[in-house]
Design an enzyme around this catalytic site. Structure first.
Site, short mmCIF file in Angstrom:
data_model
loop_
_atom_site.label_atom_id
_atom_site.label_comp_id
_atom_site.label_asym_id
_atom_site.label_seq_id
_atom_site.Cartn_x
_atom_site.Cartn_y
_atom_site.Cartn_z
N TYR A 100 -59.29 76.77 -27.10
CA TYR A 100 -58.97 75.38 -27.48
C TYR A 100 -58.86 74.51 -26.21
O TYR A 100 -59.16 73.32 -26.22
CB TYR A 100 -57.69 75.34 -28.32
N LYS A 111 -54.50 66.81 -27.29
CA LYS A 111 -53.62 66.69 -28.47
C LYS A 111 -52.17 66.44 -28.04
O LYS A 111 -51.43 65.73 -28.73
CB LYS A 111 -53.71 67.95 -29.34
O1 0WD Z 1 -58.98 73.01 -37.94
C1 0WD Z 1 -59.23 71.82 -37.97
N1 0WD Z 1 -60.35 71.40 -38.48
C2 0WD Z 1 -58.25 70.85 -37.42
C3 0WD Z 1 -58.64 69.58 -37.09
C4 0WD Z 1 -56.85 71.32 -37.24
C5 0WD Z 1 -55.96 70.30 -36.74
C6 0WD Z 1 -56.41 69.05 -36.41
N2 0WD Z 1 -57.73 68.71 -36.57
C7 0WD Z 1 -58.14 67.36 -36.17
C8 0WD Z 1 -59.35 67.25 -35.28
O2 0WD Z 1 -59.04 67.56 -33.93
C9 0WD Z 1 -59.70 65.78 -35.45
O3 0WD Z 1 -58.83 64.99 -34.66
O4 0WD Z 1 -58.50 66.61 -37.30
C10 0WD Z 1 -59.37 65.56 -36.94
C11 0WD Z 1 -60.56 65.58 -37.86
O5 0WD Z 1 -61.35 66.71 -37.62
P1 0WD Z 1 -62.16 67.56 -38.71
O6 0WD Z 1 -62.03 66.95 -40.03
O7 0WD Z 1 -61.79 68.96 -38.48
O8 0WD Z 1 -63.65 67.44 -38.13
P2 0WD Z 1 -64.96 66.62 -38.50
O9 0WD Z 1 -65.25 66.71 -39.95
O10 0WD Z 1 -66.04 67.11 -37.56
O11 0WD Z 1 -64.57 65.14 -38.13
C12 0WD Z 1 -64.33 64.72 -36.81
C13 0WD Z 1 -65.18 63.49 -36.57
C14 0WD Z 1 -66.57 63.64 -35.97
O12 0WD Z 1 -67.39 64.48 -36.50
P3 0WD Z 1 -68.46 65.25 -35.52
O13 0WD Z 1 -68.21 66.68 -35.89
O14 0WD Z 1 -69.76 64.69 -35.92
O15 0WD Z 1 -68.11 65.01 -34.07
O16 0WD Z 1 -64.71 62.67 -35.54
C15 0WD Z 1 -65.68 61.65 -35.40
C16 0WD Z 1 -66.97 62.17 -35.96
O17 0WD Z 1 -67.24 61.60 -37.18
N3 0WD Z 1 -65.94 61.26 -34.04
C17 0WD Z 1 -66.05 59.97 -33.68
N4 0WD Z 1 -65.91 58.84 -34.40
C18 0WD Z 1 -66.10 57.69 -33.76
N5 0WD Z 1 -66.42 57.61 -32.46
C19 0WD Z 1 -66.35 59.99 -32.31
C20 0WD Z 1 -66.56 58.73 -31.70
N6 0WD Z 1 -66.87 58.60 -30.41
N7 0WD Z 1 -66.44 61.28 -31.89
C21 0WD Z 1 -66.17 62.04 -32.95
#
Ligand code: 0WD
Length: 263
Positions: A155, A162
């Site tokens: 991580y 975070k």
């Molecule tokens: O286990 C997990 N999945 C956990 C996620 C556990 C605990 C927390 N999180 C957090 C993540 O760190 C994140 O902050 O939850 C949040 C959402 O993450 P998610 O739902 O797991 O992941 P995902 O569906 O990939 O959404 C994150 C999105 C990006 O998707 P991708 O994978 O294409 O990078 O964040 C967005 C993007 O849509 N993103 C941005 N949006 C605007 N501008 C940017 C950017 N520059 N970079 C990433």
């Protein structure tokens, strides 16, 4: 309905597996009117039908690495909403080479900068841009992970980002509280999403999680969504600056139960 008459802007919905999708689903069920931002054109295709299923056609491009893009997105939002009541920041990113290997060896200045910029500063940037449009009793929410508090393999610099995001949540809460804005974070347990698959050996993290968590399982995006809906509702009017764990209790248990039972 927890969120009747609330207008909420949701970022970070990349596809149906995204945590933001579980949040949107719960918020829609609880009566909120929703708008969405997406990072770029490529993600719009996925987002459109999902947003439609939650009664929303307000879809706005916003790349949080650019102040210009953020400012433009709020200009766009103003065409639909004069004011609104909540913002969900569900965005995180670090370059792939930062999320694999020994922390001290793989972490670079550039990787550190990008992780902190996209995963933490962007929350401040969105809060700043949203501030003039936020109604009284509104709420901001972000998504964090246990890596802010404790170490785990791979991580790496995201843990530092975070930790910054959690401090950011508290400082924003202090900064905006007198304006009637609450700011909270949900620390979610590991869930298989696009972002999560960027962390090496993520599947092993899921099985370790189920073994140690008091509930003996991982959590769903719907479970995170339900808590998100509560935290953005007036039922949470006395809660701000908090990190709420939705992780099946994992962070409260130091050892898996079965290791003791097997003796
Ligand atoms: O286990 C997990 N999945 C956990 C996620 C556990 C605990 C927390 N999180 C957090 C993540 O760190 C994140 O902050 O939850 C949040 C959402 O993450 P998610 O739902 O797991 O992941 P995902 O569906 O990939 O959404 C994150 C999105 C990006 O998707 P991708 O994978 O294409 O990078 O964040 C967005 C993007 O849509 N993103 C941005 N949006 C605007 N501008 C940017 C950017 N520059 N970079 C990433």
């Amino acid at each position: 309905m927890l969120l009747k008459n609330k207008k909420i802007l949701i970022s970070g919905l990349a596809n149906k597996y995204s945590i933001a999708a579980g949040i949107a689903s719960a918020m829609y069920r609880e009566g909120a009117e929703l708008a969405f931002t997406y990072q770029n054109e490529r993600l719009l295709k996925n987002l459109k039908p999902i947003a439609e299923s939650y009664g929303s056609s307000i879809l706005i491009e916003s790349d949080v690495s650019s102040d210009e893009s953020i400012n433009n997105s709020f200009e766009q939002l103003k065409k639909h909403w004069d004011t609104f009541d909540g913002l969900v920041h569900s965005i995180g990113f670090a370059p792939a080479d930062q999320l694999e290997g020994n922390f001290v060896d793989v972490t670079t200045r550039e990787g550190f900068k990008i992780a902190h910029d996209i995963s933490s500063y962007s929350f401040t940037a969105l809060a700043k841009a949203a501030k003039p449009m936020l109604n009284d009793n509104s709420a901001l929410l972000t998504l964090t992970y246990l890596g802010a508090m404790q170490t785990m393999p791979n991580y790496n610099v995201m843990g530092l980002a975070k930790a910054s995001l959690e401090a950011n949540t508290r400082f924003l809460a202090a900064s905006m509280g007198r304006d009637g804005v609450r700011v909270n974070a949900i620390s979610a347990g590991p869930i298989k999403t696009l972002a999560a698959s960027g962390v090496k050996n993520f599947r092993k993290m899921l099985s370790q999680h189920s073994a140690r968590a008091p509930l003996g399982r991982t959590v769903t995006t719907e479970e995170v969504g339900n808590v998100a809906a509560f935290l953005c509702s007036d039922y949470a009017s006395g809660v701000t600056g908090e990190i709420t764990y939705v992780d099946a209790g994992f962070n409260t248990a130091a050892m898996p139960l079965y290791e003791i039972e097997e003796e």
